[in-house]
Write a protein that holds these residues in place. Structure first.
Motif, PDB file in Angstrom:
ATOM      1  N   TYR A 128       2.003 -11.116 -18.233  1.00 48.55           N
ATOM      2  CA  TYR A 128       0.934 -11.873 -17.578  1.00 48.55           C
ATOM      3  C   TYR A 128       1.516 -12.850 -16.564  1.00 48.55           C
ATOM      4  N   GLU A 129       2.554 -13.579 -16.966  1.00 50.33           N
ATOM      5  CA  GLU A 129       3.145 -14.566 -16.070  1.00 50.33           C
ATOM      6  C   GLU A 129       3.773 -13.898 -14.856  1.00 50.33           C
ATOM      7  N   GLU A 130       4.554 -12.855 -15.073  1.00 51.28           N
ATOM      8  CA  GLU A 130       5.197 -12.170 -13.953  1.00 51.28           C
ATOM      9  C   GLU A 130       4.183 -11.382 -13.118  1.00 51.28           C
ATOM     10  N   GLY A 131       3.204 -10.776 -13.800  1.00 48.34           N
ATOM     11  CA  GLY A 131       2.228  -9.966 -13.078  1.00 48.34           C
ATOM     12  C   GLY A 131       1.299 -10.776 -12.204  1.00 48.34           C
ATOM     13  N   MET A 132       0.933 -11.988 -12.641  1.00 48.09           N
ATOM     14  CA  MET A 132       0.059 -12.818 -11.826  1.00 48.09           C
ATOM     15  C   MET A 132       0.725 -13.203 -10.508  1.00 48.09           C
ATOM     16  N   LYS A 133       2.026 -13.470 -10.557  1.00 46.33           N
ATOM     17  CA  LYS A 133       2.737 -13.782  -9.313  1.00 46.33           C
ATOM     18  C   LYS A 133       2.717 -12.597  -8.369  1.00 46.33           C
ATOM     19  N   MET A 134       2.945 -11.396  -8.911  1.00 44.20           N
ATOM     20  CA  MET A 134       2.947 -10.200  -8.071  1.00 44.20           C
ATOM     21  C   MET A 134       1.556  -9.911  -7.525  1.00 44.20           C
ATOM     22  N   LEU A 135       0.539 -10.147  -8.342  1.00 41.70           N
ATOM     23  CA  LEU A 135      -0.826  -9.841  -7.924  1.00 41.70           C
ATOM     24  C   LEU A 135      -1.232 -10.649  -6.707  1.00 41.70           C
ATOM     25  N   TRP A 136      -0.884 -11.944  -6.691  1.00 43.70           N
ATOM     26  CA  TRP A 136      -1.353 -12.809  -5.620  1.00 43.70           C
ATOM     27  C   TRP A 136      -0.387 -12.900  -4.453  1.00 43.70           C
ATOM     28  N   THR A 137       0.844 -12.459  -4.620  1.00 38.59           N
ATOM     29  CA  THR A 137       1.809 -12.532  -3.523  1.00 38.59           C
ATOM     30  C   THR A 137       2.008 -11.210  -2.808  1.00 38.59           C
ATOM     31  N   GLN A 138       1.787 -10.076  -3.473  1.00 39.05           N
ATOM     32  CA  GLN A 138       2.083  -8.772  -2.890  1.00 39.05           C
ATOM     33  C   GLN A 138       0.839  -8.047  -2.400  1.00 39.05           C
ATOM     34  N   ASN A 139      -0.316  -8.693  -2.421  1.00 38.60           N
ATOM     35  CA  ASN A 139      -1.559  -8.056  -1.978  1.00 38.60           C
ATOM     36  C   ASN A 139      -2.224  -8.900  -0.903  1.00 38.60           C
ATOM     37  N   THR A 140      -3.058  -8.247  -0.132  1.00 42.30           N
ATOM     38  CA  THR A 140      -3.917  -8.937   0.825  1.00 42.30           C
ATOM     39  C   THR A 140      -5.359  -8.845   0.329  1.00 42.30           C
ATOM     40  N   PHE A 141      -6.181  -9.801   0.755  1.00 41.98           N
ATOM     41  CA  PHE A 141      -7.521  -9.930   0.202  1.00 41.98           C
ATOM     42  C   PHE A 141      -8.549 -10.025   1.332  1.00 41.98           C
ATOM     43  N   THR A 142      -9.694  -9.385   1.082  1.00 45.89           N
ATOM     44  CA  THR A 142     -10.822  -9.412   2.002  1.00 45.89           C
ATOM     45  C   THR A 142     -12.011 -10.051   1.301  1.00 45.89           C
ATOM     46  N   PHE A 143     -12.587 -11.052   1.928  1.00 45.69           N
ATOM     47  CA  PHE A 143     -13.734 -11.756   1.377  1.00 45.69           C
ATOM     48  C   PHE A 143     -14.957 -11.435   2.225  1.00 45.69           C
ATOM     49  N   THR A 144     -16.019 -10.955   1.562  1.00 45.33           N
ATOM     50  CA  THR A 144     -17.229 -10.550   2.281  1.00 45.33           C
ATOM     51  C   THR A 144     -18.395 -11.516   2.084  1.00 45.33           C
ATOM     52  N   SER A 145     -18.223 -12.559   1.293  1.00 47.07           N
ATOM     53  CA  SER A 145     -19.292 -13.528   1.076  1.00 47.07           C
ATOM     54  C   SER A 145     -18.675 -14.906   0.880  1.00 47.07           C
ATOM     55  N   VAL A 146     -19.470 -15.924   1.133  1.00 43.62           N
ATOM     56  CA  VAL A 146     -18.993 -17.297   0.972  1.00 43.62           C
ATOM     57  C   VAL A 146     -18.693 -17.585  -0.490  1.00 43.62           C
ATOM     58  N   GLN A 147     -19.526 -17.047  -1.394  1.00 46.88           N
ATOM     59  CA  GLN A 147     -19.321 -17.302  -2.810  1.00 46.88           C
ATOM     60  C   GLN A 147     -18.012 -16.701  -3.316  1.00 46.88           C
ATOM     61  N   SER A 148     -17.598 -15.556  -2.780  1.00 46.62           N
ATOM     62  CA  SER A 148     -16.330 -14.963  -3.210  1.00 46.62           C
ATOM     63  C   SER A 148     -15.153 -15.832  -2.802  1.00 46.62           C
ATOM     64  N   VAL A 149     -15.266 -16.517  -1.666  1.00 44.77           N
ATOM     65  CA  VAL A 149     -14.204 -17.442  -1.264  1.00 44.77           C
ATOM     66  C   VAL A 149     -14.185 -18.653  -2.184  1.00 44.77           C
ATOM     67  N   LYS A 150     -15.349 -19.184  -2.512  1.00 45.15           N
ATOM     68  CA  LYS A 150     -15.403 -20.345  -3.387  1.00 45.15           C
ATOM     69  C   LYS A 150     -14.905 -20.012  -4.791  1.00 45.15           C
ATOM     70  N   LEU A 151     -15.205 -18.811  -5.281  1.00 43.42           N
ATOM     71  CA  LEU A 151     -14.740 -18.420  -6.604  1.00 43.42           C
ATOM     72  C   LEU A 151     -13.227 -18.291  -6.665  1.00 43.42           C
ATOM     73  N   PHE A 152     -12.602 -18.120  -5.521  1.00 46.71           N
ATOM     74  CA  PHE A 152     -11.153 -18.005  -5.488  1.00 46.71           C
ATOM     75  C   PHE A 152     -10.480 -19.303  -5.933  1.00 46.71           C
ATOM     76  N   SER A 153     -11.212 -20.403  -5.942  1.00 45.62           N
ATOM     77  CA  SER A 153     -10.653 -21.675  -6.401  1.00 45.62           C
ATOM     78  C   SER A 153     -10.355 -21.656  -7.901  1.00 45.62           C
ATOM     79  N   GLU A 154     -10.908 -20.686  -8.646  1.00 45.57           N
ATOM     80  CA  GLU A 154     -10.614 -20.581 -10.063  1.00 45.57           C
ATOM     81  C   GLU A 154      -9.202 -20.066 -10.325  1.00 45.57           C
ATOM     82  N   VAL A 155      -8.569 -19.488  -9.311  1.00 41.71           N
ATOM     83  CA  VAL A 155      -7.181 -19.071  -9.446  1.00 41.71           C
ATOM     84  C   VAL A 155      -6.304 -20.321  -9.467  1.00 41.71           C
ATOM     85  N   ASP A 156      -5.291 -20.311 -10.308  1.00 41.84           N
ATOM     86  CA  ASP A 156      -4.408 -21.469 -10.421  1.00 41.84           C
ATOM     87  C   ASP A 156      -3.774 -21.796  -9.067  1.00 41.84           C
ATOM     88  N   ALA A 157      -3.593 -23.078  -8.821  1.00 39.57           N
ATOM     89  CA  ALA A 157      -3.073 -23.523  -7.529  1.00 39.57           C
ATOM     90  C   ALA A 157      -1.682 -22.974  -7.251  1.00 39.57           C
TER      91      ALA A 157
END
Length: 464
Positions: A128-157
């Motif tokens: 989990y610890e190693e995979g979370m780093k890979m998930l957020w650093t090795q991928n690109t993200f597309t946001f199609t709504s304002v709420q999806s951007v705001k929900l991204f704040s639930e990801v650890d800083a």
């Protein structure tokens, strides 16, 4: 077509407000369930399965008890490679932590299978610890709504700091209280042979004239997307230090404007300048905007969006890449026509006036320019202090494949566009005109330091 009245539609705002307490309540219940699971696990009781049967937890197995297991042992390096492969997607991940609407997806995106093996993270704490780093650093993200951007704040800083690229897909919404057809302009894109009808949501006719007519949620939606990138609320924040933005290390951003046709909208609101030039100003190295209207409204909006870039930042204005259909969904538009520009690349020097840096001696300390691109640029006889090399993508859908382009610092445009031998000055043999050779960038005298006024006027009038 009459321009639409730009508003934040209250029906959509009410829906967002209605759903927000439900999400907060679900988060509260999830935290409570996790706490109960820990208590039961601590006392040797598992969480009830779907049949309501409790099972006792077996004792922790030792290394000797697992010596005869059938699972082969793999070195940690191999497991990390497998984990990286399982959590890296070849295409952008759309709306992480949120459910995407079908109207915001293309046909290929709707039929796309699972992109990553997210359940790998539930294997154990180490994965989990190693995979979370890979998930957020090795991928690109597309946001199609304002709420999806705001929900991204639930990801650890600590994980949000690793995000370097993001894509905002902003689909203009239209509303009307009359049954009438609205269409995109005929010259919106060469692949659009007929004028496609816009998807207009029907609203009840109200008795007051203040809320009647054809309305749109376009520029305000752009403002809402950008404002969602501002620092989220953190109860434990130290108020003696500035708050961090949603993606504090974001370097490259792409904004896809969908169904933003020419002569369809009023001017963008004043809030766009505040959020783009002040709240999020001088934060990006590269900005790609697709589908920006070519009218005066689009030109003004492009100027406001350039405030997101650092000095020497690269701005790409691309033709529309998507069109929203009346029956739902998005259609991909082909083409690779775009204009490129370097913003605020001119440097102040003694005797040279530059309005961006007046009375700010520590400007470059507080707002450093975009870093130089990696690699060695080719040789050019026109390269001097007045020019700057930038690596520009050959195709925005494959931004990693780039080539070197020489830009003029004063106008910001590619040097090949401003180079015209018939209009270039060369005062090497004219000593009386030596003062006219002073470079507008460095204040020194050298060949090719300035361009004629009539040429510069044409360049600025044809600005992005």
């Amino acid at each position: 077509m009459n321009s639409a009245w730009e508003v934040r539609d209250q029906a959509d705002q009410a829906e967002d407000y209605y759903n927000h307490p439900l999400r907060a309540k679900n988060k509260e219940l999830e935290d409570e369930n996790l706490q109960l699971k820990r208590i039961l696990r601590k006392n040797g009781i598992t969480w009830p399965n779907k049949y309501g049967i409790h099972q006792t937890v077996s004792r922790k197995r030792t290394r000797s008890s697992t010596a005869n297991t059938s699972i082969p042992y793999l070195p940690p390096e191999i497991m990390l490679k497998i984990l990286s492969y399982a959590l890296t997607s070849s295409s952008p991940i759309i709306d992480p932590l949120a459910k995407s609407k079908k109207d915001h997806l293309t046909l290929e995106e709707k039929n796309r299978p699972n992109q990553i093996a997210i359940h790998f993270l539930a294997t154990c704490r180490a994965y989990y610890e190693e995979g979370m780093k890979m998930l957020w650093t090795q991928n690109t993200f597309t946001f199609t709504s304002v709420q999806s951007v705001k929900l991204f704040s639930e990801v650890d800083a600590s994980y949000r700091c690793c995000v370097k690229q993001a894509n905002l897909r902003i689909i203009a919404r239209f509303y009307d209280d009359e049954d009438r057809a609205h269409r995109l302009p005929r010259d919106h894109h060469p692949q659009i042979h007929n004028r496609p009808r816009l998807r207009v949501q029907r609203r009840a006719r109200e008795p007051t004239l203040a809320r009647r007519g054809f309305r749109s949620y376009a520029w305000y939606q752009l403002v809402d997307f950008l404002e969602a990138l501002l620092p989220p609320h953190n109860p434990g924040h130290d108020h003696t230090v500035p708050r961090t933005r949603l993606m504090p290390n974001l370097e490259v951003m792409r904004i896809d404007l969908v169904n933003f046709g020419e002569d369809m909208f009023q001017y963008s609101p004043a809030q766009l300048h505040d959020v783009a030039s002040h709240q999020l100003g001088c934060s990006l190295n590269e900005l790609i905007v697709t589908g920006l209207p070519t009218d005066d409204t689009g030109s003004r909006t492009g100027t406001e969006l350039s405030g997101l870039l650092k000095d020497d930042g690269l701005l790409i204005n691309h033709a529309p890449t998507l069109v929203a259909l009346k029956q739902g969904g998005l259609r991909v538009l082909q083409g690779n026509e775009f204009r490129k520009k370097v913003v605020r690349s001119m440097r102040p020097a003694m005797g040279v006036h530059h309005h961006h840096h007046d009375d700010h001696p520590d400007y470059f300390d507080e707002f450093p320019p975009a870093p130089p691109d990696n690699g060695e640029p080719p040789y050019s006889q026109y390269h001097s202090c007045r020019t700057i090399w930038k690596r520009v993508p050959e195709w925005i859908e494959r931004p990693h494949k780039r080539h070197w382009v020489l830009f003029d610092r004063v106008s910001g445009l590619p040097w090949e566009e401003v180079q015209d031998e018939a209009l270039m000055f060369d005062f090497l043999d004219d000593t009386d005109e030596e003062e006219g050779m002073m470079c507008e960038n460095c204040g020194e005298v050298h060949p090719g330091a300035i361009l004629p006024d009539e040429l510069m006027d044409d360049l600025y009038d044809d600005d992005i």
